[in-house]
Design an enzyme around this catalytic site. Structure first.
Site, PDB file in Angstrom:
ATOM      1  N   TYR A   1      -0.628 -10.935  -7.469  1.00 40.59           N
ATOM      2  CA  TYR A   1      -1.982 -10.658  -6.984  1.00 40.59           C
ATOM      3  C   TYR A   1      -2.888 -11.886  -6.928  1.00 40.59           C
ATOM      4  CZ  TYR A   1      -0.335  -5.948  -7.842  1.00 40.59           C
ATOM      5  OH  TYR A   1       0.403  -4.792  -7.831  1.00 40.59           O
TER       6      TYR A   1
ATOM      7  N   ARG B   1       6.541   1.717  -3.781  1.00 41.98           N
ATOM      8  CA  ARG B   1       5.290   1.178  -3.239  1.00 41.98           C
ATOM      9  C   ARG B   1       5.288   1.151  -1.711  1.00 41.98           C
ATOM     10  NH1 ARG B   1       2.465  -1.065  -7.517  1.00 41.98           N
ATOM     11  NH2 ARG B   1       3.769  -1.851  -9.199  1.00 41.98           N
TER      12      ARG B   1
ATOM     13  N   ASN C   1      -8.818  -0.128  -1.150  1.00 45.11           N
ATOM     14  CA  ASN C   1      -7.592  -0.553  -1.796  1.00 45.11           C
ATOM     15  C   ASN C   1      -7.318   0.499  -2.861  1.00 45.11           C
ATOM     16  OD1 ASN C   1      -5.532  -1.625  -3.316  1.00 45.11           O
ATOM     17  ND2 ASN C   1      -6.319  -3.708  -3.281  1.00 45.11           N
TER      18      ASN C   1
ATOM     19  N   ASP D   1      -6.706  13.854   1.037  1.00 43.76           N
ATOM     20  CA  ASP D   1      -7.506  14.967   1.540  1.00 43.76           C
ATOM     21  C   ASP D   1      -8.974  14.572   1.690  1.00 43.76           C
ATOM     22  OD1 ASP D   1      -5.272  16.566   1.700  1.00 43.76           O
ATOM     23  OD2 ASP D   1      -5.692  17.664  -0.154  1.00 43.76           O
TER      24      ASP D   1
ATOM     25  N   HIS E   1      -4.532  -4.050   0.990  1.00 45.72           N
ATOM     26  CA  HIS E   1      -3.713  -4.402  -0.179  1.00 45.72           C
ATOM     27  C   HIS E   1      -3.601  -5.915  -0.280  1.00 45.72           C
ATOM     28  CE1 HIS E   1      -2.366  -0.280  -0.882  1.00 45.72           C
ATOM     29  NE2 HIS E   1      -2.259  -0.182   0.427  1.00 45.72           N
ATOM     30  N   LEU E   2      -3.665  -6.425  -1.480  1.00 49.06           N
ATOM     31  CA  LEU E   2      -3.497  -7.857  -1.714  1.00 49.06           C
ATOM     32  C   LEU E   2      -2.073  -8.298  -1.409  1.00 49.06           C
ATOM     33  CD1 LEU E   2      -5.432  -7.763  -5.047  1.00 49.06           C
ATOM     34  CD2 LEU E   2      -6.149  -9.122  -3.079  1.00 49.06           C
ATOM     35  N   SER E   3      -1.120  -7.542  -1.899  1.00 46.66           N
ATOM     36  CA  SER E   3       0.295  -7.845  -1.668  1.00 46.66           C
ATOM     37  C   SER E   3       0.779  -7.030  -0.469  1.00 46.66           C
ATOM     38  CB  SER E   3       1.127  -7.514  -2.910  1.00 46.66           C
ATOM     39  OG  SER E   3       1.145  -6.119  -3.134  1.00 46.66           O
TER      40      SER E   3
ATOM     41  N   HIS F   1       0.015   5.657  -3.664  1.00 49.51           N
ATOM     42  CA  HIS F   1       1.384   6.168  -3.699  1.00 49.51           C
ATOM     43  C   HIS F   1       1.490   7.564  -4.295  1.00 49.51           C
ATOM     44  CE1 HIS F   1       2.046   1.945  -2.998  1.00 49.51           C
ATOM     45  NE2 HIS F   1       1.544   1.659  -4.181  1.00 49.51           N
TER      46      HIS F   1
END
Length: 148
Positions: free
Chosen positions: A24, A112, A75, A88, A101-103, A81
């Site tokens: 990260y 993931r 994020n 919803d 997402h950072l990664s 997940h």
């Protein structure tokens, strides 16, 4: 008055810069806030920037964004997940949603590689570290302008 872009951050993102820096990076969440605020200002927008480790709190903020935001950058971290409830809540929005997402989740562990958030998102930015947030802000601001 121009509505802000909401930037919501899920669990453990308060530990940015400390938690798994090899994945990260060393940028802190406060650094990310600054990047988001600066990028949004280019588009004449402000941000409402929040983080919670609690699923229900994130859902409350998503619901608040229905009326209070022009767009949402989220994020979801681990909740992406696992959380049907978050999905919803997102599906009730009519504003642009940018998942961030950072990664790159697609290049990580099998669990993931799927996020429920993607089912409601207008688009996805991932894999660029803290720069992912800047790109997500840009996409959200442009999508908000296009849908206005």
């Amino acid at each position: 008055m121009t509505k802000p872009i909401y930037v919501l951050n899920g669990p453990n993102l308060n530990l940015l810069g400390v938690r798994e820096p090899h994945i990260y990076g060393t940028t802190t969440l406060e650094d990310v806030r600054g990047l988001c605020e600066a990028r949004a200002a280019v588009f004449g927008r402000q941000v409402v920037f929040r983080q919670s480790n609690h699923e229900g709190q994130l859902i409350d903020w998503v619901q608040e964004a229905r009326e209070g935001a022009c767009a949402l950058v989220i994020n979801p971290a681990g909740y992406g997940h696992t959380s049907i409830a978050l999905l919803d809540a997102l599906k009730a929005l009519s504003i642009p949603i940018v998942e961030c997402h950072l990664s790159n989740p697609a290049a990580r562990e099998e669990f993931r590689r799927h996020t429920f958030v993607s089912l409601a998102a207008t688009g996805l930015v991932s894999g660029f570290g803290a720069r992912s947030y800047e790109l997500a802000i840009e996409a959200a601001a442009q999508a908000a302008k296009a849908s206005a």
